[in-house]
Design an enzyme around this catalytic site. Structure first.
Site, PDB file in Angstrom:
ATOM      1  N   HIS A  82       0.848  -1.198   0.000  1.00  0.00           N
ATOM      2  CA  HIS A  82       0.000   0.000   0.000  1.00  0.00           C
ATOM      3  C   HIS A  82       0.880   1.243   0.000  1.00  0.00           C
ATOM      4  CE1 HIS A  82      -3.834   2.081   0.796  1.00  0.00           C
ATOM      5  NE2 HIS A  82      -3.065   2.965   1.407  1.00  0.00           N
ATOM      6  N   ASP A 161     -14.352   3.706   7.671  1.00  0.00           N
ATOM      7  CA  ASP A 161     -13.280   4.501   7.055  1.00  0.00           C
ATOM      8  C   ASP A 161     -13.834   5.326   5.905  1.00  0.00           C
ATOM      9  OD1 ASP A 161     -10.496   5.310   6.507  1.00  0.00           O
ATOM     10  OD2 ASP A 161     -10.863   4.224   4.658  1.00  0.00           O
ATOM     11  N   ARG A 168     -13.265  13.771   6.922  1.00  0.00           N
ATOM     12  CA  ARG A 168     -11.931  14.377   7.134  1.00  0.00           C
ATOM     13  C   ARG A 168     -11.561  15.260   5.957  1.00  0.00           C
ATOM     14  NH1 ARG A 168      -8.471   9.386   7.398  1.00  0.00           N
ATOM     15  NH2 ARG A 168      -6.749  10.838   7.500  1.00  0.00           N
ATOM     16  N   SER A 183      -6.814   4.586   9.137  1.00  0.00           N
ATOM     17  CA  SER A 183      -7.514   4.473   7.849  1.00  0.00           C
ATOM     18  C   SER A 183      -6.823   3.435   6.957  1.00  0.00           C
ATOM     19  CB  SER A 183      -7.534   5.864   7.197  1.00  0.00           C
ATOM     20  OG  SER A 183      -7.836   5.782   5.849  1.00  0.00           O
ATOM     21  N   LYS A 187      -8.041  -0.830   6.317  1.00  0.00           N
ATOM     22  CA  LYS A 187      -8.357  -1.369   4.978  1.00  0.00           C
ATOM     23  C   LYS A 187      -7.488  -2.588   4.670  1.00  0.00           C
ATOM     24  CE  LYS A 187      -8.022   2.667   2.849  1.00  0.00           C
ATOM     25  NZ  LYS A 187      -8.388   4.010   3.202  1.00  0.00           N
TER      26      LYS A 187
HETATM   27  N1  URA Z   1      -4.698   6.986   2.412  1.00  0.00           N
HETATM   28  C1  URA Z   1      -5.714   6.415   3.102  1.00  0.00           C
HETATM   29  O1  URA Z   1      -6.219   5.366   2.734  1.00  0.00           O
HETATM   30  N2  URA Z   1      -6.181   7.038   4.205  1.00  0.00           N
HETATM   31  C2  URA Z   1      -5.657   8.189   4.660  1.00  0.00           C
HETATM   32  O2  URA Z   1      -6.105   8.695   5.664  1.00  0.00           O
HETATM   33  C3  URA Z   1      -4.597   8.790   3.928  1.00  0.00           C
HETATM   34  C4  URA Z   1      -4.130   8.153   2.801  1.00  0.00           C
END
Ligand code: URA
Length: 433
Positions: A82, A161, A168, A183, A187
């Site tokens: 990621h 999220d 946000r 966040s 995921k």
């Molecule tokens: N990428 C994400 O998935 N979440 C965040 O808060 C920032 C970058």
């Protein structure tokens, strides 16, 4: 429990209990806590932070807000990768097929671009016929057969999220280390990976503008993963200028094909090989990083990675011939060259401005429902440290819409030119294991 008390507690700098964090995440997800209270809470976290226990609980409450992918049908150690988000970041398009070529199962869920940052799913959709949605069964089957499938995030994964991120985005609370860590990690955990390699971007085009902040984010995410017994490694890489030369969608796929065929920018290849080497060690394919790095470098050179890319594109219905002939990818009707008016050395190329310029040309979305022009984007002709003179082409803008002088102005502001050759920045800053 009352939300107002939790807002006050965090506002005054106290830590919340696990029950309190669970209460506010589940209440916000089911709608019983309104946006205005959650906005106040997010701002309190922005200023007061969260400790590692609170951040881990926040992550787990978000994971438990929805389904968790069951990837137990996939053979081998599933390693996910990621990136915290960047400009010209086509790393997944290279690293995925590269590690799959040596046997690491890549079962990846990727996102779309928003704002100035791009998304792997949009890039893949620029290939004619490519499907980004697969049933759970086909997803597992494809990974077992070809070692790689990349799909868009579907189903009910981490709904907390999704809601929190949207809030946000409009309350100036994206840039908070515990909120970003929660966040991203929620995921990754919900998508069922056995090991996670995180590419934490640092610099002008990244959420983390300094190395100290990038290190803190990396350490927290690694601690969250390790605490949950998921092997997690974070690599801090440079985002003080776009990665590689292409920013957009189809043009980024074209550059990825070049790198998969053994060519491309040396620093970008180093980033890809570093991530791929850690992934294949975490996946149990090689014993150590240096061995993995050397072998994977050979797989880029010997055509193995490009062959895997073709198999992967074909398996998801895409036109695999693009790997041999990238001119089959969408191409824009209009092109404008941006020329330098100064002589000197490029000091810096502000990645965020390049990303914004590409987005305004049609390569990204201003709002969630905008349609992407896959052929739109920017080709950089010069990078940081290059010498330029008046009239030299710095970049080429591509779009199917008319390219306006404002587009060139935004892009030209990204280039800082000065008299001295700047110090070279590393492409890889640190690795947190
Ligand atoms: N990428 C994400 O998935 N979440 C965040 O808060 C920032 C970058």
């Amino acid at each position: 429990m009352r939300m107002v008390d939790l807002i006050q507690k965090k506002r005054d700098g106290y830590c919340l209990t696990s029950e309190e964090i669970d209460f506010l995440v589940s209440g916000f997800t089911n709608g019983s806590i309104p946006d205005y209270q959650m906005s106040a809470f997010l701002m309190a976290v922005y200023f007061q932070g969260m400790d590692i226990r609170e951040t881990t609980q926040l992550t787990m409450s978000m994971v438990n807000s929805g389904n968790i992918m069951d990837l137990s049908g996939i053979h081998g150690i599933k390693v996910d990768k990621h990136s915290t988000g960047g400009v010209g970041d086509k790393t997944s398009l290279i690293v995925g097929p590269l590690v799959a070529a040596v046997g690491v199962p890549v079962a990846k869920m990727s996102g779309r671009g928003l704002g100035h940052t791009g998304g792997t799913i949009d890039k893949l959709e620029s290939i004619e016929g490519f499907h980004v949605e697969l049933s759970q069964e086909s997803f597992v089957e494809q990974v077992n057969k070809h070692k790689i499938a990349i799909v868009s995030q579907t189903g009910n994964l981490t709904p907390a999220d999704k809601k929190l991120y949207a809030l946000r985005d409009v309350t100036a609370t994206v840039n908070s280390i515990p909120l970003i860590a929660g966040s991203i990690m929620s995921k990754k955990i919900a998508s069922g990976a056995d090991a996670i390699v995180l590419d934490v971007k640092m610099g002008s085009g990244a959420f983390m503008k300094t190395l100290a902040d990038a290190r803190e984010l990396a350490k927290i995410m690694v601690q969250i993963g390790q605490g949950l017994k998921i092997k997690t490694i974070a690599i801090i890489t440079d985002m003080n200028q776009p990665l590689g030369y292409e920013v957009g969608n189809a043009n980024e796929v074209k550059e990825a094909i070049e790198v998969l065929g053994g060519k491309g920018e040396a620093g970008f290849i180093q980033v890809c090989l570093t991530i791929a080497a850690y992934m294949s060690v975490a996946g149990g394919i090689y014993g150590d990083f240096n061995q993995a790095y050397t072998i994977l470098s050979g797989v880029l050179q010997n055509g193995g990675a490009l062959d895997k890319f073709k198999q992967f594109i074909e398996a998801q219905g895409g036109r695999a011939a693009v790997a041999e002939n990238p001119d089959l990818l969408p191409r824009a009707q209009n092109h404008v060259e941006l020329k330098s008016t100064l002589a000197g050395y490029i000091q810096n190329i502000n990645a965020e401005s390049v990303g914004t310029a590409a987005m305004l040309l049609g390569a990204g979305r201003k709002t969630k429902n905008d349609q992407i022009d896959y052929a739109a984007g920017i080709t950089l002709k010069k990078k940081t440290g290059d010498e330029v003179g008046p009239g030299d082409v710095l970049a080429v803008l591509h779009s199917n819409q008319a390219i306006k002088p404002e587009n060139c102005q935004i892009l030209s502001k990204a280039f800082m030119i000065g008299p001295q050759r700047p110090e070279e920045l590393p492409f890889v800053y640190d690795v947190i294991e």
